[in-house]
Scaffold this active site. Structure first.
Site, PDB file in Angstrom:
ATOM      1  N   ASP A   1       0.877  -1.165   0.000  1.00 37.04           N
ATOM      2  CA  ASP A   1       0.000   0.000   0.000  1.00 37.04           C
ATOM      3  C   ASP A   1       0.920   1.223   0.000  1.00 37.04           C
ATOM      4  O   ASP A   1       2.112   1.126   0.340  1.00 37.04           O
ATOM      5  CB  ASP A   1      -0.948  -0.005   1.204  1.00 37.04           C
ATOM      6  CG  ASP A   1      -2.149   0.934   0.975  1.00 37.04           C
ATOM      7  OD1 ASP A   1      -2.089   1.773   0.042  1.00 37.04           O
ATOM      8  OD2 ASP A   1      -3.137   0.849   1.728  1.00 37.04           O
TER       9      ASP A   1
HETATM   10  C1  BGC Z   1      -5.102   3.221  -0.002  1.00 27.13           C
HETATM   11  C2  BGC Z   1      -5.191   2.184  -1.091  1.00 27.13           C
HETATM   12  C3  BGC Z   1      -5.063   2.844  -2.436  1.00 27.13           C
HETATM   13  C4  BGC Z   1      -3.765   3.627  -2.495  1.00 27.13           C
HETATM   14  C5  BGC Z   1      -3.524   4.311  -3.828  1.00 27.13           C
HETATM   15  C6  BGC Z   1      -3.893   4.125  -0.176  1.00 27.13           C
HETATM   16  O1  BGC Z   1      -3.996   5.202   0.701  1.00 27.13           O
HETATM   17  O2  BGC Z   1      -5.071   2.590   1.251  1.00 27.13           O
HETATM   18  O3  BGC Z   1      -6.421   1.498  -0.987  1.00 27.13           O
HETATM   19  O4  BGC Z   1      -5.137   1.894  -3.458  1.00 27.13           O
HETATM   20  O5  BGC Z   1      -3.792   4.604  -1.478  1.00 27.13           O
HETATM   21  O6  BGC Z   1      -4.391   5.369  -4.019  1.00 27.13           O
END
Ligand code: BGC
Length: 687
Positions: free
Chosen positions: A260
């Protein structure tokens, strides 16, 4: 000359090098087996080429959420990633805003969720996006989690079925799916910091927080899994050997694990099994290079990381021809909007309907008061955060109802709040009050109550009109202090751009409210499993998952606590009956059959739900969902529904053996229309 032109185009950022099976990049467009093409390419990769493939290029990736850079010399196209699980997000325009995933789950209809995934996969491809950052399949441990709307609810079986359907939909369109967030990510408070440490038992991990990831990996073969912001039993998820070994060794996941955003905390993450760092190479860039130079990082592991990424890129045809996608392409369509509307209508849960006040009957209803800012400009069609999709338009409830009412010659008037709203309600045949609660990534809710003024407005309207219908526009459970005073309650979730047309079709009975709850609605926060601060959102000693496997309905059932509305609940405009339950066992598997009949006067849909109870175990949940089937029936029609239960349906995790066990004994097989309404029961003896 052609070769040079192609290289220049690639260097300028054309998404994919043209497919040329030439001397220079013989793996492009070749028909050799995938593993051979990967090996051929990897033979030509320097260490620097390899390191460049395992992290993103940072914020220049916009409008994509992340990008693994192009390698022009080796004809490797860029790998472009974008959110998310409710449609193409990250600010892309001309895309479809689908209902929130919690709504998709509320349909209990995997075929429809596959269509939902298909729209996202097709729109992503059209935009040149290679990887869709979805689905979000974390379990709703507590209704305060700010991302509840983005999940499939509190049950791992339902989440697994929905996750499989979504991934098959997305990947069937040639877009990779990234299942997230692996794992035990259940709150925004203290996310991505060690103090958020989830202290969770091995059994709860295996029975509640992981099984659906296993099912999705096994059945839908997602290209990637995103590791989460959670710290699990003292080790960050993206470098947690137990989690990553379970995924990669035990379940033999062949794809790549992506962090993530900002969740990779050191080179150790790669050593533990992380393959790609997003959005940039903070840990897997220079620090990885330095570790390699010192001989402190195994080269074979780096090879494995690159091989996993390339294998998926070959699998999804990225070396077979140019990417036809265009960032500016118009990818939404009337067909996609139609599916968004169907999902929203089928997701609508009718929780209460006294004296059949719904559907609105134009022979007795001449005037409808539409009340609440949430019926107009305040309507919430989506939750906030990375999953947020920009809609091409939104049909508000007021617009949808006004249009539909015209066809039945019913008068519609609107008032936002205050004395005007109460006066309007008093003089109308029916009052429909819309109540919204905003929910977003990055913030947990501190309460599950609607705003005080909204609760007051509902009570005031109900006091003057006995035919008051409340439409909840929330991403998660809320309390309803006025529930006994109103005639009907509907949960509409965050229904996407077609909100108004979907809710109007349900209110007027053009569509049967097909939704069933994928989360328990408690009476108050005092009743939730994680009720003390040490359980939620945790203290400086972390977050104690003291409820163990007793998450969601498992908790309420075991404690004998009556929720406001139980998991699986939802009414129809018609009436269903269950009978003739038959259970046949074959070794450790079983086949269960049951009749579902529409005994009412209208066509409608029911979700037959099957729960299993373990033999004499006080430490096990009284019942757990192990099968469901949605059926559409005409009045008088009966369907024979068949469930097949494999060994896993009876297994429990044994912490001594560190393995699944099936105890001998009598299992209870319960079938009905919700976790709390299971009229049929049979015993199944397993030797
Ligand atoms: C989120 C993810 C997301 C990523 C990219 C993160 O803050 O937890 O779910 O895919 O950002 O935007």
């Amino acid at each position: 000359v052609l070769g040079v032109a192609a290289l220049v185009a690639v260097a300028l950022g054309t998404p994919t090098p043209s497919a040329r099976a030439d001397e220079h990049c013989p793996w492009v467009g070749s028909t050799r087996p995938r593993a051979e093409r990967v090996a051929q390419l990897m033979e030509r990769m320097t260490t620097a080429d390899r390191v460049r493939m395992v992290s993103g290029i940072g914020l220049e990736a916009a409008p994509f959420g992340g990008v693994i850079p192009v390698n022009a010399r080796l004809c490797i196209p860029a790998l472009e990633l974008a959110d998310g699980p409710a449609g193409v997000a990250n600010g892309f325009a001309d895309v479809t805003q689908l209902p929130a995933p919690i709504a998709a789950a509320a349909t209990w209809d995997p075929d429809l969720v596959e269509r939902y995934g298909e729209i996202i996969g097709r729109e992503a491809r059209g935009k040149g996006i290679d990887v869709n950052l979805g689905p979000t399949v974390n379990i709703v441990r507590d209704p305060r989690w700010g991302r509840t709307f983005e999940t499939y609810g509190e049950d791992p079986y339902l989440s697994g079925r929905m996750g499989v359907a979504y991934v098959e939909g997305v990947q069937g369109q040639g877009t990779m799916a990234m299942v997230k967030h692996y794992a035990v990510y259940n709150q925004e408070t203290n996310r991505n910091v060690a103090v958020g440490d989830a202290v969770v038992s091995e059994r709860a991990l295996r029975e509640v927080y992981l099984p659906h990831f296993d099912v999705i990996v096994d059945e839908a073969a997602p290209a990637s899994v995103m590791c989460s912001y959670a710290t699990v039993n003292g080790e960050h998820a993206c470098q947690n050997p137990l989690l990553l070994e379970t995924l990669k060794s035990e379940w033999a996941f062949p794809g790549f694990v992506t962090s993530d955003w900002y969740a990779a905390q050191s080179v150790d993450a790669a050593a533990a099994g992380l393959d790609v760092e997003m959005p940039a190479g903070f840990s897997l860039g220079t620090p990885l290079e330095q570790a390699l130079a010192r001989g402190a990082f195994p080269r074979l592991r780096l090879d494995d990381m690159v091989r996993r990424i390339l294998t998926q890129m070959f699998r999804f045809g990225m070396f077979d021809g140019p990417d036809p996608g265009q960032q500016a392409a118009m990818v939404t369509s009337a067909v996609h909007a139609g599916i968004a509307r169907d999902v929203a209508a089928q997701a609508t849960v009718l929780l209460k309907n006294d004296d059949a006040v719904l559907p609105l009957d134009s022979s007795t209803v001449d005037s409808v008061a539409v009340i609440g800012a949430a019926a107009g400009p305040g309507a919430l069609t989506r939750g906030g955060g990375s999953s947020q999709v920009d809609p091409p338009y939104v049909v508000t409830p007021l617009e949808g109802i006004a249009e539909r009412a015209q066809a039945s010659a019913v008068a519609v008037e609107y008032a936002a709040d205050g004395p005007d709203a109460v006066a309007l309600a008093a003089q109308s045949d029916v009052a429909v009050v819309f109540a919204a609660l905003h929910e977003t990534e990055l913030a947990d809710l501190s309460t599950i109550d609607l705003a005080e003024e909204v609760d007051r407005l509902i009570a005031a309207v109900a006091a003057v009109n006995p035919r008051t219908i409340v439409v909840l526009n929330t991403g998660s459970p809320v309390t309803m202090p006025w529930v006994d005073e109103v005639a009907a309650v509907i949960e509409a979730w965050y229904p996407g751009q077609e909100y108004g047309s979907a809710i109007a079709s349900v209110l007027f009975g053009d569509v049967d409210p097909g939704g069933r709850l994928p989360v328990t609605f408690p009476r108050s926060l005092d009743d939730v499993p994680a009720s003390g601060p040490e359980h939620w959102p945790g203290t400086d000693r972390g977050v104690e998952y003291a409820e163990g496997v007793f998450v969601g309905y498992r908790w309420y059932d075991a404690r004998g606590v009556d929720p406001l509305f139980p998991f699986g609940a939802g009414l129809s405009y018609t009436t269903f009956a269950f009978d003739d339950l038959r259970v046949r066992s074959e070794g450790a598997t079983a086949t269960v059959e049951v009749n579902v009949s529409n005994i009412g006067a209208r066509a409608g849909s029911e979700v037959a739900q099957l729960y299993v109870g373990y033999p004499d175990r006080s430490d096990a949940p009284p019942r757990q969902l192990r099968g469901f089937e949605r059926v559409e029936l005409e009045p008088g029609e009966t369907a024979r529904v068949t469930f097949r239960l494999d060994e896993g349906a009876f297994a429990r995790w044994d912490e001594q053996a560190h393995d699944w066990m099936v105890d001998p004994g009598d299992y209870r097989i319960m079938v009905g229309s919700s976790s709390a309404d299971l009229p049929l029961e049979a015993r199944l003896h397993l030797p």
